[in-house]
Scaffold this motif. Structure first.
Motif, PDB file in Angstrom:
ATOM      1  N   ALA A 171      27.193  32.813  11.932  1.00  0.00           N
ATOM      2  CA  ALA A 171      28.214  31.806  12.252  1.00  0.00           C
ATOM      3  C   ALA A 171      29.027  32.183  13.479  1.00  0.00           C
ATOM      4  O   ALA A 171      29.818  31.369  13.984  1.00  0.00           O
ATOM      5  CB  ALA A 171      29.139  31.607  11.054  1.00  0.00           C
ATOM      6  N   PRO A 197      30.907  28.269   4.227  1.00  0.00           N
ATOM      7  CA  PRO A 197      30.164  27.353   5.100  1.00  0.00           C
ATOM      8  C   PRO A 197      29.979  25.968   4.485  1.00  0.00           C
ATOM      9  O   PRO A 197      29.898  25.824   3.261  1.00  0.00           O
ATOM     10  CB  PRO A 197      28.817  28.059   5.257  1.00  0.00           C
ATOM     11  CG  PRO A 197      28.664  28.855   4.000  1.00  0.00           C
ATOM     12  CD  PRO A 197      30.054  29.323   3.662  1.00  0.00           C
ATOM     13  N   GLU A 201      26.235  23.806   7.822  1.00  0.00           N
ATOM     14  CA  GLU A 201      26.203  25.181   8.327  1.00  0.00           C
ATOM     15  C   GLU A 201      25.217  26.041   7.537  1.00  0.00           C
ATOM     16  O   GLU A 201      24.505  26.875   8.111  1.00  0.00           O
ATOM     17  CB  GLU A 201      27.600  25.787   8.256  1.00  0.00           C
ATOM     18  CG  GLU A 201      28.568  25.191   9.267  1.00  0.00           C
ATOM     19  CD  GLU A 201      30.000  25.638   9.050  1.00  0.00           C
ATOM     20  OE1 GLU A 201      30.746  25.756  10.044  1.00  0.00           O
ATOM     21  OE2 GLU A 201      30.379  25.880   7.875  1.00  0.00           O
ATOM     22  N   CYS A 205      21.892  27.924   8.896  1.00  0.00           N
ATOM     23  CA  CYS A 205      21.691  29.354   8.662  1.00  0.00           C
ATOM     24  C   CYS A 205      20.325  29.614   8.031  1.00  0.00           C
ATOM     25  O   CYS A 205      19.585  30.488   8.480  1.00  0.00           O
ATOM     26  CB  CYS A 205      22.797  29.895   7.760  1.00  0.00           C
ATOM     27  SG  CYS A 205      22.506  31.596   7.212  1.00  0.00           S
TER      28      CYS A 205
END
Length: 245
Positions: A171, A197, A201, A205
């Motif tokens: 991040a 998150p 997000e 990831c």
């Protein structure tokens, strides 16, 4: 079949890539193995990728799956299949092959890079792995001074917090921030626990970690940490400790 793959041994030599078997010969060798009926359907579906070389009276067959990569050995007369390692009785070395590495897959799997050195170094690492943390402590700033380090995050499934740690690291907005987050996390900082998150997000990831996983498999990483030089040859990380290299 899962147990078979878990027991496969991977070894990487320090020399130029060996010549791959032509597809026709590879298929013939595979079909001679007692394991072939358990592999055939997944090979046909593209779930398993295989390649092979002939070396020292053995066919070395490299098998790649989503779970990882490993080798099996088939004798030159095609009578026997060996799972595990084949040792040289003179020097104890493992019979191995240097399969060509797909640079595109490796480069796509790089999580971030740091360092100002002229030589490239690829590090497959897990932020929760105790051995990776030991490497971080021992090498300190030596790597950044001497290498351009390309980090491939590879959270192992049996480390319950590794994926959350990895998402926190990824991040970071820049490579410098990601590098700093990894260093702090490996040295015991718990800021990653405060990272919450969003679904978007998380999906980003997980997508990045999937690319990293493919890169680790392509490099035939045996575990973490696994370190490779600019030619993707495996090297032992203790040699990178200041004063040893």
């Amino acid at each position: 079949m899962k147990k078979v793959f878990l027991s496969l041994s991977v070894a990487i030599s320090l020399f130029a890539s060996d010549k791959l078997l032509p597809k026709k010969e590879l298929n013939s060798v595979l079909k001679s193995s007692i394991l072939y009926p358990r592999l055939a359907q997944d090979i046909k579906k593209g779930l398993i990728k295989v390649r092979g070389v002939k070396k020292d009276r053995f066919y070395i067959i490299n098998i790649q799956t989503k779970r990882g990569a490993g080798n099996i050995y088939i004798t030159a007369d095609k009578k026997y299949t060996v799972i595990g390692r084949i040792l040289n009785n003179k020097n104890g070395s493992t019979l191995s092959a240097n399969f060509p590495v797909n640079k595109k897959i490796v480069n796509e799997g790089i999580s971030f890079s740091f360092g100002k050195g002229k030589k490239d170094l690829y590090v497959v690492t897990d932020p929760e792995c105790p051995f990776c943390r030991m490497m971080e402590q021992k090498t300190k700033n030596n790597l950044a001074k001497n290498y351009r380090v390309h980090v491939i995050l590879f959270p192992l499934p049996f480390h319950k917090d590794a994926r959350a740690m990895s998402c926190y690291i990824l991040a970071g907005k820049t490579d410098e921030e990601k590098s700093q987050r990894m260093k702090e996390t490996m040295l015991g900082d718990n800021k990653w626990k405060n990272y919450k998150p969003s679904k978007t997000e998380l999906n980003k990831c997980y997508s990045e970690l999937e690319k990293s996983k493919r890169a680790a498999i392509e490099l035939q990483a045996k575990g973490t940490p696994s370190v490779y030089d600019e030619n993707f040859n495996s090297i032992e990380w203790p040699s990178l400790v200041k004063g040893k290299k």
